[in-house]
Design an enzyme around this catalytic site. Structure first.
Site: not given
Ligand code: GTP
Ligand code: MG
Length: 232
Positions: A54, A67, A85, A106, A149, A168, A180
């Site tokens: 950045r 941002e 699961r 993220r 992703h 991730e 989202a």
């Protein structure tokens, strides 16, 4: 699961390591706290890389494509829940090999075109290996979800050894992120049973977000290609 922490790009708050000792963790052999520390360090490495990109990009092009950055370390409870699961082996190796989203970063970009730039700058670094990629921007999910992703692996240099850790990385625009977060809240509020009318409103909102992103991108291009005063 811990909420995604906002990290201002200049003053990053490092993600905290998960506490050991919850009930289910006792079934795992080995030092779970030490195991989770690898992921905390991997988040630190990736956020540092993104901050460098950045600042460097801003220096070279007088323009900032990012941002903000959020990060989260999956809680031990969520790690165990996913293990159960998905019926993955209940061991540290089982977690390391199968649960690839313990470390999450993220990146929220200003414009759609920034997403590919950030992706390429990260994927091009020699210590980063892209293990998986899902492009929900080219192929939007049926509910309207959009994001790029990546699951990457990165070396973490510990005092006694080096280990490659998966992270991730979700890259999206402000509008995609706005959508989202609201969709996530609605999904949880209705525990997955969202009324069809609301689902259809959400899909329409996703379309509006796409139109906004496209409009902002074209305005951005116009400004970039116009000399000062030309656009008046
Ligand atoms: P897991 O659910 O973690 O097993 O993910 P997956 O292997 O199916 O991967 P995918 O790339 O589809 O999703 C990973 C993450 O992206 C999720 O944990 C969410 O953070 C985000 N995500 C994916 N789909 C949606 C969606 O429809 N809405 C929202 N709000 N977030 C989503
Ligand atoms: Mg996940």
């Amino acid at each position: 699961m811990k909420p995604w922490q906002h990290s201002s790009v200049t003053g990053l708050e490092p993600a905290t390591a998960a506490p050991a000792g919850i009930e289910g963790i006792r079934v795992l052999r080995g030092d779970f706290a030490d195991f989770m520390l690898d992921y905390k360090f991997a988040i630190d490495e990736i956020t540092t890389k993104i901050n460098i990109l950045r600042e460097d990009f801003n220096h070279a092009h007088e323009y900032n494509p990012i941002e903000h950055i959020n990060s989260r370390l999956k809680s031990p409870e969520s790690v165990l829940e996913k293990l159960r699961r998905k019926n993955y082996p209940m061991s540290l190796t089982g977690i390391r090999e199968n649960v690839l989203d313990i470390a999450g970063v993220r990146v929220i970009c200003s414009f759609i075109s920034d997403i590919g730039k950030i992706r390429d700058m990260l994927a091009g670094q020699e210590d980063i290996t892209v293990l998986k990629e899902r492009d929900y921007i080219t192929n939007r999910k049926p509910n309207g979800y959009q994001s790029l992703h990546l699951i990457v692996s990165i070396p973490v240099f510990r005092s006694s050894h080096t280990v490659r850790i998966p992270v991730e990385i979700q890259i999206r625009t402000i509008a995609m992120d706005f959508w989202a977060s609201l969709e996530h809240k609605i999904y949880y509020k209705y525990q997955g049973e969202v009324p069809p009318s609301l689902l259809s409103e959400l899909t329409q909102a996703a379309e509006a977000a796409t139109r906004l992103d496209e409009k902002m991108e074209s305005l951005h291009r116009l400004v970039e290609n116009t000399g000062r005063g030309d656009a008046r």
